[in-house]
Scaffold this motif. Structure first.
Motif, mmCIF file in Angstrom:
data_model
loop_
_atom_site.group_PDB
_atom_site.id
_atom_site.type_symbol
_atom_site.label_atom_id
_atom_site.label_comp_id
_atom_site.label_asym_id
_atom_site.label_seq_id
_atom_site.Cartn_x
_atom_site.Cartn_y
_atom_site.Cartn_z
ATOM 1 N N CYS A 130 16.598 -32.805 -38.564
ATOM 2 C CA CYS A 130 18.483 -32.973 -39.464
ATOM 3 C C CYS A 130 17.794 -33.460 -41.008
ATOM 4 O O CYS A 130 17.688 -32.101 -41.304
ATOM 5 N N PRO A 131 17.287 -34.500 -41.862
ATOM 6 C CA PRO A 131 17.533 -34.288 -42.769
ATOM 7 C C PRO A 131 16.202 -33.760 -43.250
ATOM 8 O O PRO A 131 14.955 -34.371 -42.496
ATOM 9 N N LEU A 132 15.703 -32.926 -43.916
ATOM 10 C CA LEU A 132 14.561 -32.139 -44.628
ATOM 11 C C LEU A 132 13.736 -33.451 -45.417
ATOM 12 O O LEU A 132 13.780 -32.846 -46.271
ATOM 13 N N CYS A 133 13.510 -34.451 -45.130
ATOM 14 C CA CYS A 133 12.653 -35.206 -45.830
ATOM 15 C C CYS A 133 11.355 -35.670 -44.558
ATOM 16 O O CYS A 133 11.445 -36.473 -44.529
ATOM 17 N N ALA A 134 10.637 -35.041 -44.349
ATOM 18 C CA ALA A 134 9.384 -35.046 -44.194
ATOM 19 C C ALA A 134 8.075 -35.221 -44.059
ATOM 20 O O ALA A 134 8.400 -35.725 -45.533
ATOM 21 N N PRO A 135 7.479 -37.042 -43.773
ATOM 22 C CA PRO A 135 6.615 -36.689 -44.239
ATOM 23 C C PRO A 135 4.764 -35.888 -44.099
ATOM 24 O O PRO A 135 4.920 -34.730 -44.184
ATOM 25 N N THR A 136 4.266 -35.585 -44.907
ATOM 26 C CA THR A 136 3.611 -35.013 -45.343
ATOM 27 C C THR A 136 2.721 -34.706 -44.723
ATOM 28 O O THR A 136 1.810 -33.284 -44.551
ATOM 29 N N SER A 137 2.724 -35.476 -43.353
ATOM 30 C CA SER A 137 1.516 -34.850 -41.816
ATOM 31 C C SER A 137 2.433 -33.469 -40.942
ATOM 32 O O SER A 137 1.871 -33.218 -40.080
ATOM 33 N N ALA A 138 4.401 -34.197 -41.581
ATOM 34 C CA ALA A 138 4.916 -32.605 -40.416
ATOM 35 C C ALA A 138 4.619 -31.272 -40.842
ATOM 36 O O ALA A 138 3.504 -31.064 -41.703
ATOM 37 N N SER A 139 4.843 -31.256 -39.214
ATOM 38 C CA SER A 139 4.202 -29.451 -39.034
ATOM 39 C C SER A 139 5.500 -28.494 -38.410
ATOM 40 O O SER A 139 6.472 -29.446 -37.655
ATOM 41 N N ALA A 140 5.743 -27.986 -38.050
ATOM 42 C CA ALA A 140 7.326 -26.912 -37.678
ATOM 43 C C ALA A 140 6.292 -25.513 -37.910
ATOM 44 O O ALA A 140 5.722 -25.752 -38.936
ATOM 45 N N VAL A 141 6.936 -24.703 -36.722
ATOM 46 C CA VAL A 141 6.170 -23.509 -36.488
ATOM 47 C C VAL A 141 4.958 -23.334 -37.278
ATOM 48 O O VAL A 141 4.161 -22.437 -37.638
ATOM 49 N N ASP A 142 3.946 -24.156 -36.757
ATOM 50 C CA ASP A 142 2.330 -24.530 -36.819
ATOM 51 C C ASP A 142 2.426 -24.178 -38.307
ATOM 52 O O ASP A 142 1.496 -23.290 -38.947
ATOM 53 N N PRO B 80 2.136 -26.262 -42.005
ATOM 54 C CA PRO B 80 2.242 -28.031 -42.823
ATOM 55 C C PRO B 80 3.538 -28.207 -43.638
ATOM 56 O O PRO B 80 2.989 -28.021 -44.725
ATOM 57 N N ILE B 81 4.314 -28.134 -42.922
ATOM 58 C CA ILE B 81 6.028 -28.239 -43.831
ATOM 59 C C ILE B 81 5.869 -29.488 -45.355
ATOM 60 O O ILE B 81 5.753 -29.696 -45.628
ATOM 61 N N GLY B 82 5.721 -30.660 -44.342
ATOM 62 C CA GLY B 82 5.392 -31.955 -44.888
ATOM 63 C C GLY B 82 4.547 -31.713 -46.245
ATOM 64 O O GLY B 82 5.012 -31.730 -47.041
ATOM 65 N N GLN B 83 3.802 -31.716 -46.368
ATOM 66 C CA GLN B 83 2.529 -30.730 -46.877
ATOM 67 C C GLN B 83 3.339 -29.933 -47.843
ATOM 68 O O GLN B 83 3.307 -29.661 -49.388
ATOM 69 N N TRP B 84 3.812 -28.573 -47.554
ATOM 70 C CA TRP B 84 4.056 -28.062 -48.362
ATOM 71 C C TRP B 84 5.715 -28.415 -49.140
ATOM 72 O O TRP B 84 5.943 -27.895 -50.303
#
Length: 75
Positions: A38-50, A52-56
């Motif tokens: 839901c909220p797009l408040c990802a930690p820097t370690s988060a990933s999705a669809v392989d 590194p979305i959190g870092q991005w």
């Protein structure tokens, strides 16, 4: 190049802008993360669809190099 030739190349998967292509891939990963969490408040370690979305996302919040002074703060 004619429009017809450009369309034919695009049908074959031509990538006109590598930067734009990578942005679209990361944007799709951000949508996937959002759909799951839901909220797009990802930690820097988060990933999705392989990806590194959190870092991005963290890098997306950083000021552009041309607008930052040596201290890293916007001008």
């Amino acid at each position: 190049m004619t429009g017809l030739r450009a369309r034919r190349l695009e049908q074959l998967g031509m990538v006109w802008s590598l930067t734009g292509e990578r942005f679209q891939e990361n944007l799709e990963a951000a949508r996937a993360y959002y759909d799951q969490h839901c909220p797009l408040c990802a930690p820097t370690s988060a990933s999705a669809v392989d990806k590194p979305i959190g870092q991005w996302l963290s890098n997306s919040d950083a000021p552009e190099p041309s607008t930052a002074n040596r201290s890293g703060k916007p001008r």
